[in-house]
Design an enzyme around this catalytic site. Structure first.
Site, PDB file in Angstrom:
ATOM      1  N   HIS A 124      -1.613 -13.226 -15.503  1.00  0.00           N
ATOM      2  CA  HIS A 124      -0.665 -13.835 -14.578  1.00  0.00           C
ATOM      3  C   HIS A 124      -0.912 -13.207 -13.204  1.00  0.00           C
ATOM      4  O   HIS A 124      -0.998 -11.967 -13.093  1.00  0.00           O
ATOM      5  CB  HIS A 124       0.773 -13.515 -14.980  1.00  0.00           C
ATOM      6  CG  HIS A 124       1.310 -14.337 -16.111  1.00  0.00           C
ATOM      7  ND1 HIS A 124       0.704 -14.403 -17.330  1.00  0.00           N
ATOM      8  CD2 HIS A 124       2.420 -15.130 -16.189  1.00  0.00           C
ATOM      9  CE1 HIS A 124       1.427 -15.201 -18.117  1.00  0.00           C
ATOM     10  NE2 HIS A 124       2.466 -15.658 -17.447  1.00  0.00           N
ATOM     11  N   GLU A 179       2.198 -15.562  -8.929  1.00  0.00           N
ATOM     12  CA  GLU A 179       3.426 -16.300  -9.257  1.00  0.00           C
ATOM     13  C   GLU A 179       4.495 -15.844  -8.256  1.00  0.00           C
ATOM     14  O   GLU A 179       4.843 -16.575  -7.345  1.00  0.00           O
ATOM     15  CB  GLU A 179       3.847 -16.021 -10.712  1.00  0.00           C
ATOM     16  CG  GLU A 179       5.125 -16.749 -11.121  1.00  0.00           C
ATOM     17  CD  GLU A 179       5.643 -16.323 -12.505  1.00  0.00           C
ATOM     18  OE1 GLU A 179       5.296 -15.219 -12.977  1.00  0.00           O
ATOM     19  OE2 GLU A 179       6.423 -17.112 -13.098  1.00  0.00           O
ATOM     20  N   ASP A 212       4.879 -22.831 -19.818  1.00  0.00           N
ATOM     21  CA  ASP A 212       5.324 -21.441 -19.620  1.00  0.00           C
ATOM     22  C   ASP A 212       6.395 -21.037 -20.647  1.00  0.00           C
ATOM     23  O   ASP A 212       6.052 -20.477 -21.688  1.00  0.00           O
ATOM     24  CB  ASP A 212       5.814 -21.251 -18.178  1.00  0.00           C
ATOM     25  CG  ASP A 212       5.707 -19.815 -17.673  1.00  0.00           C
ATOM     26  OD1 ASP A 212       5.147 -18.968 -18.385  1.00  0.00           O
ATOM     27  OD2 ASP A 212       6.177 -19.547 -16.556  1.00  0.00           O
ATOM     28  N   ASP A 213       7.666 -21.298 -20.348  1.00  0.00           N
ATOM     29  CA  ASP A 213       8.784 -20.928 -21.243  1.00  0.00           C
ATOM     30  C   ASP A 213       9.709 -22.131 -21.369  1.00  0.00           C
ATOM     31  O   ASP A 213      10.819 -22.149 -20.801  1.00  0.00           O
ATOM     32  CB  ASP A 213       9.542 -19.733 -20.654  1.00  0.00           C
ATOM     33  CG  ASP A 213       8.639 -18.537 -20.430  1.00  0.00           C
ATOM     34  OD1 ASP A 213       8.288 -17.879 -21.424  1.00  0.00           O
ATOM     35  OD2 ASP A 213       8.271 -18.296 -19.265  1.00  0.00           O
ATOM     36  N   HIS A 242      -0.889 -22.184 -21.215  1.00  0.00           N
ATOM     37  CA  HIS A 242       0.040 -21.172 -20.670  1.00  0.00           C
ATOM     38  C   HIS A 242       1.406 -21.407 -21.285  1.00  0.00           C
ATOM     39  O   HIS A 242       2.210 -22.203 -20.789  1.00  0.00           O
ATOM     40  CB  HIS A 242       0.075 -21.288 -19.138  1.00  0.00           C
ATOM     41  CG  HIS A 242       0.908 -20.241 -18.458  1.00  0.00           C
ATOM     42  ND1 HIS A 242       0.731 -19.891 -17.138  1.00  0.00           N
ATOM     43  CD2 HIS A 242       1.920 -19.466 -18.898  1.00  0.00           C
ATOM     44  CE1 HIS A 242       1.599 -18.956 -16.799  1.00  0.00           C
ATOM     45  NE2 HIS A 242       2.352 -18.684 -17.861  1.00  0.00           N
ATOM     46  N   HIS A 290       4.345 -19.077 -23.521  1.00  0.00           N
ATOM     47  CA  HIS A 290       4.805 -17.842 -24.170  1.00  0.00           C
ATOM     48  C   HIS A 290       5.610 -18.254 -25.397  1.00  0.00           C
ATOM     49  O   HIS A 290       6.635 -18.934 -25.257  1.00  0.00           O
ATOM     50  CB  HIS A 290       5.688 -17.036 -23.219  1.00  0.00           C
ATOM     51  CG  HIS A 290       5.002 -16.665 -21.941  1.00  0.00           C
ATOM     52  ND1 HIS A 290       4.374 -15.455 -21.761  1.00  0.00           N
ATOM     53  CD2 HIS A 290       4.808 -17.357 -20.790  1.00  0.00           C
ATOM     54  CE1 HIS A 290       3.848 -15.404 -20.544  1.00  0.00           C
ATOM     55  NE2 HIS A 290       4.090 -16.550 -19.932  1.00  0.00           N
TER      56      HIS A 290
HETATM   57  N1  ADE Z   1       6.740 -13.829 -19.349  1.00  0.00           N
HETATM   58  C1  ADE Z   1       7.258 -14.992 -19.775  1.00  0.00           C
HETATM   59  N2  ADE Z   1       7.272 -15.891 -18.784  1.00  0.00           N
HETATM   60  C2  ADE Z   1       6.740 -15.285 -17.702  1.00  0.00           C
HETATM   61  C3  ADE Z   1       6.469 -15.692 -16.371  1.00  0.00           C
HETATM   62  N3  ADE Z   1       6.756 -16.917 -15.923  1.00  0.00           N
HETATM   63  N4  ADE Z   1       5.917 -14.787 -15.527  1.00  0.00           N
HETATM   64  C4  ADE Z   1       5.626 -13.561 -15.948  1.00  0.00           C
HETATM   65  N5  ADE Z   1       5.872 -13.130 -17.183  1.00  0.00           N
HETATM   66  C5  ADE Z   1       6.416 -13.982 -18.056  1.00  0.00           C
HETATM   67 ZN    ZN Z   2       3.771 -17.226 -18.014  1.00  0.00          ZN
END
Ligand code: ADE
Ligand code: ZN
Length: 336
Positions: A194, A197, A275-276, A14, A16
Protein backbone atom coordinates in the site's frame (compact mmCIF):
# COMPACT_ATOMS: atom_id res chain seq x y z
CA UNK A 1 -24.23 -0.68 -17.67
CA UNK A 2 -25.27 -2.59 -14.54
CA UNK A 3 -25.62 -5.91 -16.34
CA UNK A 4 -22.50 -5.29 -18.39
CA UNK A 5 -20.36 -4.78 -15.28
CA UNK A 6 -21.78 -7.71 -13.33
CA UNK A 7 -21.01 -10.28 -16.01
CA UNK A 8 -17.69 -8.77 -17.10
CA UNK A 9 -14.99 -11.31 -16.13
CA UNK A 10 -12.61 -9.66 -13.70
CA UNK A 11 -9.84 -10.25 -11.18
CA UNK A 12 -9.89 -8.67 -7.75
CA UNK A 13 -6.38 -7.80 -6.55
CA UNK A 14 -6.94 -5.56 -3.53
CA UNK A 15 -9.26 -7.11 -0.98
CA UNK A 16 -8.65 -7.46 2.75
CA UNK A 17 -10.50 -10.56 3.88
CA UNK A 18 -11.08 -8.98 7.30
CA UNK A 19 -12.70 -6.05 5.47
CA UNK A 20 -15.45 -8.34 4.20
CA UNK A 21 -16.87 -8.90 7.70
CA UNK A 22 -20.49 -7.83 7.19
CA UNK A 23 -22.39 -6.65 10.29
CA UNK A 24 -24.69 -9.71 10.21
CA UNK A 25 -21.75 -12.13 10.43
CA UNK A 26 -20.10 -9.83 13.00
CA UNK A 27 -23.16 -10.24 15.22
CA UNK A 28 -23.50 -13.99 14.64
CA UNK A 29 -19.84 -14.61 15.54
CA UNK A 30 -20.00 -12.23 18.51
CA UNK A 31 -22.84 -14.33 19.94
CA UNK A 32 -21.07 -17.65 19.30
CA UNK A 33 -17.74 -16.46 20.71
CA UNK A 34 -19.22 -14.45 23.54
CA UNK A 35 -17.68 -11.15 22.44
CA UNK A 36 -19.31 -7.84 23.45
CA UNK A 37 -19.90 -5.36 20.61
CA UNK A 38 -20.22 -1.57 20.88
CA UNK A 39 -23.41 -1.65 18.75
CA UNK A 40 -26.94 -2.87 19.48
CA UNK A 41 -27.70 -4.13 15.98
CA UNK A 42 -26.27 -4.71 12.52
CA UNK A 43 -28.05 -1.55 11.35
CA UNK A 44 -26.42 0.43 14.16
CA UNK A 45 -23.00 -0.94 13.18
CA UNK A 46 -23.55 0.09 9.56
CA UNK A 47 -24.60 3.56 10.65
CA UNK A 48 -21.27 3.90 12.48
CA UNK A 49 -19.33 3.30 9.25
CA UNK A 50 -18.71 6.97 8.59
CA UNK A 51 -15.01 7.76 8.57
CA UNK A 52 -13.02 10.99 8.72
CA UNK A 53 -9.81 9.28 7.62
CA UNK A 54 -7.92 5.98 7.36
CA UNK A 55 -7.14 5.81 11.11
CA UNK A 56 -10.80 6.21 12.09
CA UNK A 57 -11.63 3.27 9.82
CA UNK A 58 -8.70 1.16 11.06
CA UNK A 59 -9.81 1.59 14.70
CA UNK A 60 -13.21 0.13 13.88
CA UNK A 61 -11.81 -2.51 11.53
CA UNK A 62 -9.32 -3.90 14.06
CA UNK A 63 -12.03 -3.72 16.76
CA UNK A 64 -14.42 -5.82 14.68
CA UNK A 65 -11.84 -8.57 14.32
CA UNK A 66 -12.33 -9.50 17.99
CA UNK A 67 -15.16 -11.82 16.89
CA UNK A 68 -12.81 -13.89 14.68
CA UNK A 69 -11.41 -16.55 17.00
CA UNK A 70 -11.71 -20.06 15.56
CA UNK A 71 -10.46 -21.39 12.23
CA UNK A 72 -14.08 -21.92 11.22
CA UNK A 73 -14.79 -18.19 11.77
CA UNK A 74 -12.13 -17.36 9.18
CA UNK A 75 -13.57 -20.02 6.86
CA UNK A 76 -17.08 -18.61 7.09
CA UNK A 77 -15.78 -15.11 6.45
CA UNK A 78 -13.82 -16.26 3.41
CA UNK A 79 -16.66 -18.37 1.98
CA UNK A 80 -19.06 -15.44 2.24
CA UNK A 81 -16.59 -13.23 0.34
CA UNK A 82 -16.08 -15.84 -2.37
CA UNK A 83 -19.85 -16.13 -2.90
CA UNK A 84 -20.21 -12.38 -3.29
CA UNK A 85 -17.18 -12.09 -5.54
CA UNK A 86 -18.36 -14.90 -7.84
CA UNK A 87 -21.76 -13.19 -8.14
CA UNK A 88 -19.87 -10.02 -9.18
CA UNK A 89 -18.07 -11.76 -12.06
CA UNK A 90 -14.76 -12.25 -10.21
CA UNK A 91 -12.89 -15.19 -11.75
CA UNK A 92 -9.65 -14.74 -9.83
CA UNK A 93 -8.99 -13.09 -6.44
CA UNK A 94 -5.70 -12.21 -4.74
CA UNK A 95 -6.67 -11.80 -1.12
CA UNK A 96 -4.88 -9.94 1.69
CA UNK A 97 -4.88 -11.03 5.30
CA UNK A 98 -3.42 -9.27 8.37
CA UNK A 99 -1.96 -11.97 10.65
CA UNK A 100 -0.56 -9.50 13.21
CA UNK A 101 -4.06 -8.16 13.86
CA UNK A 102 -4.92 -11.66 15.08
CA UNK A 103 -1.71 -12.87 16.71
CA UNK A 104 -1.58 -9.62 18.74
CA UNK A 105 -4.86 -10.65 20.40
CA UNK A 106 -3.91 -14.27 20.98
CA UNK A 107 -5.22 -16.03 17.87
CA UNK A 108 -2.49 -18.24 16.40
CA UNK A 109 -1.11 -17.61 12.92
CA UNK A 110 -1.85 -21.22 11.96
CA UNK A 111 -5.50 -20.91 13.06
CA UNK A 112 -6.01 -17.87 10.85
CA UNK A 113 -4.28 -19.41 7.87
CA UNK A 114 -5.99 -22.80 8.24
CA UNK A 115 -9.42 -21.17 8.28
CA UNK A 116 -8.82 -19.00 5.25
CA UNK A 117 -7.14 -21.71 3.17
CA UNK A 118 -9.88 -24.20 4.01
CA UNK A 119 -12.36 -21.93 2.23
CA UNK A 120 -10.01 -21.03 -0.62
CA UNK A 121 -9.13 -24.66 -1.31
CA UNK A 122 -12.61 -26.14 -0.95
CA UNK A 123 -15.08 -23.43 -1.86
CA UNK A 124 -13.43 -21.31 -4.58
CA UNK A 125 -13.20 -24.21 -7.08
CA UNK A 126 -16.94 -24.89 -6.74
CA UNK A 127 -17.51 -21.30 -7.91
CA UNK A 128 -15.07 -21.58 -10.81
CA UNK A 129 -12.71 -19.15 -9.12
CA UNK A 130 -8.95 -19.25 -8.58
CA UNK A 131 -7.33 -17.48 -5.65
CA UNK A 132 -3.99 -16.47 -4.19
CA UNK A 133 -3.15 -15.26 -0.70
CA UNK A 134 -1.06 -12.20 0.21
CA UNK A 135 0.18 -11.72 3.79
CA UNK A 136 0.26 -8.04 4.82
CA UNK A 137 2.57 -6.62 7.48
CA UNK A 138 1.16 -3.79 9.59
CA UNK A 139 3.38 -0.75 8.99
CA UNK A 140 2.39 0.90 12.30
CA UNK A 141 3.80 -2.02 14.30
CA UNK A 142 7.53 -2.75 14.83
CA UNK A 143 9.68 -3.96 11.96
CA UNK A 144 10.89 -6.82 14.19
CA UNK A 145 7.31 -8.04 14.52
CA UNK A 146 6.95 -8.03 10.73
CA UNK A 147 10.12 -10.14 10.53
CA UNK A 148 8.70 -12.61 13.09
CA UNK A 149 5.52 -12.80 11.05
CA UNK A 150 7.55 -13.52 7.93
CA UNK A 151 9.28 -16.35 9.81
CA UNK A 152 5.86 -17.83 10.63
CA UNK A 153 5.00 -17.70 6.92
CA UNK A 154 8.09 -19.63 5.84
CA UNK A 155 6.38 -22.94 6.62
CA UNK A 156 3.45 -21.97 4.40
CA UNK A 157 4.98 -21.07 1.08
CA UNK A 158 2.53 -23.43 -0.58
CA UNK A 159 -0.42 -21.26 0.45
CA UNK A 160 1.05 -17.72 0.59
CA UNK A 161 2.23 -16.23 -2.70
CA UNK A 162 3.20 -12.70 -1.76
CA UNK A 163 3.68 -10.26 1.09
CA UNK A 164 2.40 -6.69 1.33
CA UNK A 165 2.36 -3.68 3.63
CA UNK A 166 -0.80 -2.04 4.97
CA UNK A 167 -2.36 -0.15 7.92
CA UNK A 168 -1.74 3.50 8.89
CA UNK A 169 0.34 5.10 6.14
CA UNK A 170 0.78 8.61 7.51
CA UNK A 171 4.23 8.86 9.20
CA UNK A 172 4.94 5.24 8.33
CA UNK A 173 7.12 5.25 5.18
CA UNK A 174 8.09 1.98 3.51
CA UNK A 175 11.89 2.19 3.86
CA UNK A 176 12.27 0.72 7.40
CA UNK A 177 10.68 -2.51 6.09
CA UNK A 178 13.38 -3.02 3.46
CA UNK A 179 15.11 -5.89 5.36
CA UNK A 180 11.81 -7.74 5.78
CA UNK A 181 10.96 -7.41 2.09
CA UNK A 182 14.53 -8.33 1.06
CA UNK A 183 14.24 -11.52 3.08
CA UNK A 184 10.74 -12.19 1.73
CA UNK A 185 11.99 -11.96 -1.86
CA UNK A 186 15.00 -14.16 -1.03
CA UNK A 187 12.52 -16.74 0.27
CA UNK A 188 10.58 -16.59 -3.00
CA UNK A 189 7.63 -14.40 -2.06
CA UNK A 190 6.44 -11.69 -4.44
CA UNK A 191 6.05 -8.24 -2.91
CA UNK A 192 3.39 -5.52 -3.09
CA UNK A 193 2.69 -2.51 -0.86
CA UNK A 194 0.00 0.00 0.00
CA UNK A 195 1.38 3.43 -0.87
CA UNK A 196 0.04 6.83 -1.86
CA UNK A 197 -3.33 6.32 -0.16
CA UNK A 198 -2.96 8.85 2.69
CA UNK A 199 0.79 9.15 2.23
CA UNK A 200 2.74 11.12 -0.39
CA UNK A 201 4.03 10.13 -3.83
CA UNK A 202 7.42 9.51 -2.17
CA UNK A 203 5.91 6.45 -0.45
CA UNK A 204 5.11 5.01 -3.88
CA UNK A 205 8.69 5.55 -5.00
CA UNK A 206 9.90 4.04 -1.72
CA UNK A 207 7.68 1.00 -2.16
CA UNK A 208 9.17 0.40 -5.61
CA UNK A 209 12.79 1.08 -4.71
CA UNK A 210 13.09 -0.13 -1.10
CA UNK A 211 10.52 -2.96 -1.12
CA UNK A 212 10.71 -4.12 -4.73
CA UNK A 213 6.91 -3.85 -4.93
CA UNK A 214 5.53 -5.48 -8.08
CA UNK A 215 2.20 -3.65 -7.66
CA UNK A 216 1.19 -0.55 -5.73
CA UNK A 217 -2.01 -0.76 -3.69
CA UNK A 218 -3.94 2.52 -4.14
CA UNK A 219 -1.19 4.79 -5.54
CA UNK A 220 -3.54 7.77 -5.81
CA UNK A 221 -0.85 10.25 -4.66
CA UNK A 222 1.46 9.11 -7.47
CA UNK A 223 -0.56 11.41 -9.71
CA UNK A 224 1.05 14.39 -7.89
CA UNK A 225 4.46 13.52 -9.39
CA UNK A 226 4.65 13.65 -13.21
CA UNK A 227 7.99 11.81 -13.33
CA UNK A 228 6.53 9.01 -11.20
CA UNK A 229 3.46 8.82 -13.45
CA UNK A 230 5.78 8.33 -16.44
CA UNK A 231 7.74 5.69 -14.54
CA UNK A 232 4.61 3.73 -13.58
CA UNK A 233 3.30 3.89 -17.14
CA UNK A 234 6.60 2.93 -18.77
CA UNK A 235 7.27 0.03 -16.41
CA UNK A 236 3.57 -0.96 -16.44
CA UNK A 237 3.53 -1.19 -12.64
CA UNK A 238 -0.09 -1.98 -11.77
CA UNK A 239 -2.05 0.21 -9.37
CA UNK A 240 -4.81 -1.55 -7.45
CA UNK A 241 -7.23 1.34 -7.12
CA UNK A 242 -10.24 1.27 -4.78
CA UNK A 243 -12.66 4.05 -5.73
CA UNK A 244 -15.36 3.65 -3.04
CA UNK A 245 -12.71 3.22 -0.34
CA UNK A 246 -11.04 6.45 -1.42
CA UNK A 247 -14.32 8.33 -1.05
CA UNK A 248 -15.24 6.73 2.30
CA UNK A 249 -11.80 7.46 3.78
CA UNK A 250 -11.76 10.97 2.30
CA UNK A 251 -8.69 10.35 0.14
CA UNK A 252 -10.75 12.13 -2.54
CA UNK A 253 -13.58 14.57 -1.79
CA UNK A 254 -15.90 13.13 -4.38
CA UNK A 255 -15.82 10.19 -6.77
CA UNK A 256 -16.07 12.68 -9.66
CA UNK A 257 -12.62 13.98 -8.55
CA UNK A 258 -11.03 10.53 -8.57
CA UNK A 259 -7.90 10.23 -10.77
CA UNK A 260 -8.81 6.75 -12.10
CA UNK A 261 -9.64 8.03 -15.58
CA UNK A 262 -6.53 10.22 -15.63
CA UNK A 263 -4.46 7.14 -14.69
CA UNK A 264 -5.82 5.25 -17.70
CA UNK A 265 -5.22 8.24 -19.95
CA UNK A 266 -1.62 8.42 -18.71
CA UNK A 267 -1.10 4.79 -19.75
CA UNK A 268 -0.96 3.43 -16.20
CA UNK A 269 -2.10 -0.17 -15.65
CA UNK A 270 -4.88 0.81 -13.23
CA UNK A 271 -7.31 -1.76 -11.85
CA UNK A 272 -10.54 -1.44 -9.83
CA UNK A 273 -10.98 -3.25 -6.52
CA UNK A 274 -13.05 -3.10 -3.33
CA UNK A 275 -10.50 -2.95 -0.43
CA UNK A 276 -12.87 -3.45 2.57
CA UNK A 277 -16.30 -3.79 0.96
CA UNK A 278 -18.26 -4.52 4.15
CA UNK A 279 -17.23 -1.08 5.41
CA UNK A 280 -17.16 0.98 2.22
CA UNK A 281 -20.55 0.29 0.69
CA UNK A 282 -19.88 -1.99 -2.24
CA UNK A 283 -18.12 -5.05 -3.63
CA UNK A 284 -16.05 -4.91 -6.79
CA UNK A 285 -18.86 -4.63 -9.36
CA UNK A 286 -20.29 -1.70 -7.42
CA UNK A 287 -16.85 -0.06 -7.55
CA UNK A 288 -16.84 -0.40 -11.37
CA UNK A 289 -20.42 0.91 -11.61
CA UNK A 290 -19.90 3.86 -9.28
CA UNK A 291 -16.65 4.86 -11.00
CA UNK A 292 -18.31 4.55 -14.43
CA UNK A 293 -21.20 6.77 -13.36
CA UNK A 294 -19.05 9.43 -11.67
CA UNK A 295 -16.27 9.57 -14.26
CA UNK A 296 -18.25 8.82 -17.39
CA UNK A 297 -16.41 5.60 -18.19
CA UNK A 298 -17.70 3.91 -21.34
CA UNK A 299 -17.88 0.15 -21.92
CA UNK A 300 -14.51 0.31 -23.68
CA UNK A 301 -12.89 1.74 -20.54
CA UNK A 302 -14.60 -0.78 -18.26
CA UNK A 303 -13.38 -3.54 -20.56
CA UNK A 304 -9.88 -2.06 -20.36
CA UNK A 305 -10.07 -2.10 -16.54
CA UNK A 306 -11.11 -5.75 -16.57
CA UNK A 307 -8.27 -6.60 -18.99
CA UNK A 308 -5.87 -4.69 -16.73
CA UNK A 309 -7.02 -6.73 -13.73
CA UNK A 310 -5.88 -9.96 -15.38
CA UNK A 311 -2.77 -8.37 -16.84
CA UNK A 312 -1.83 -7.25 -13.30
CA UNK A 313 -2.64 -10.60 -11.66
CA UNK A 314 0.06 -12.96 -10.39
CA UNK A 315 -1.05 -15.68 -12.80
CA UNK A 316 0.95 -17.73 -15.31
CA UNK A 317 0.77 -16.36 -18.88
CA UNK A 318 -1.47 -19.10 -20.32
CA UNK A 319 -4.09 -18.45 -17.62
CA UNK A 320 -3.82 -14.71 -18.19
CA UNK A 321 -4.35 -15.18 -21.90
CA UNK A 322 -7.43 -17.35 -21.31
CA UNK A 323 -8.95 -14.72 -18.99
CA UNK A 324 -8.15 -11.90 -21.43
CA UNK A 325 -9.82 -13.85 -24.23
CA UNK A 326 -12.88 -14.32 -22.00
CA UNK A 327 -13.05 -10.55 -21.36
CA UNK A 328 -12.77 -9.80 -25.07
CA UNK A 329 -15.39 -12.42 -26.00
CA UNK A 330 -17.76 -11.05 -23.35
CA UNK A 331 -17.33 -7.45 -24.53
CA UNK A 332 -17.75 -8.43 -28.19
CA UNK A 333 -21.01 -10.23 -27.41
CA UNK A 334 -22.56 -7.17 -25.71
CA UNK A 335 -24.58 -4.56 -27.59
CA UNK A 336 -22.57 -1.33 -28.07
N1 ADE B 1 -6.11 -2.30 5.92
C1 ADE B 1 -7.37 -2.54 5.51
N2 ADE B 1 -7.78 -1.59 4.67
C2 ADE B 1 -6.76 -0.72 4.53
C3 ADE B 1 -6.56 0.47 3.78
N3 ADE B 1 -7.51 0.99 3.00
N4 ADE B 1 -5.37 1.10 3.89
C4 ADE B 1 -4.41 0.60 4.66
N5 ADE B 1 -4.55 -0.50 5.39
C5 ADE B 1 -5.71 -1.16 5.32
ZN1 ZN C 1 -6.15 -1.91 1.23
Amino acid sequence: MTDFVQGLPKAELHLHIEGTLEPELLFALAAENDVALPYGSAAEARAAYDFQNLQAFLDLYYGGMAVLRRAEDFSRLTRAYLDRAAADGVRHAEIFFDPQAHTARGVAFDTVLAGITQALDNHAPTLGMTTRLILCFLRDRPVAEAMETLHAALDHKDSILAVGLDSAERDHPPEPFRPVFDRARTEGFLTVAHAGEEGPAAHVTGALDALGARRIDHGVAAMDDPALVRRLAEAQVPLTVCPLSNVKLQVVDDLADHPLKAMLEAGILATVNSDDPAYFGGYVAENYRAAAAALGLAKAELTQLARNSFQAAFLPDPQKRAHLAAVDAYAAAQPA
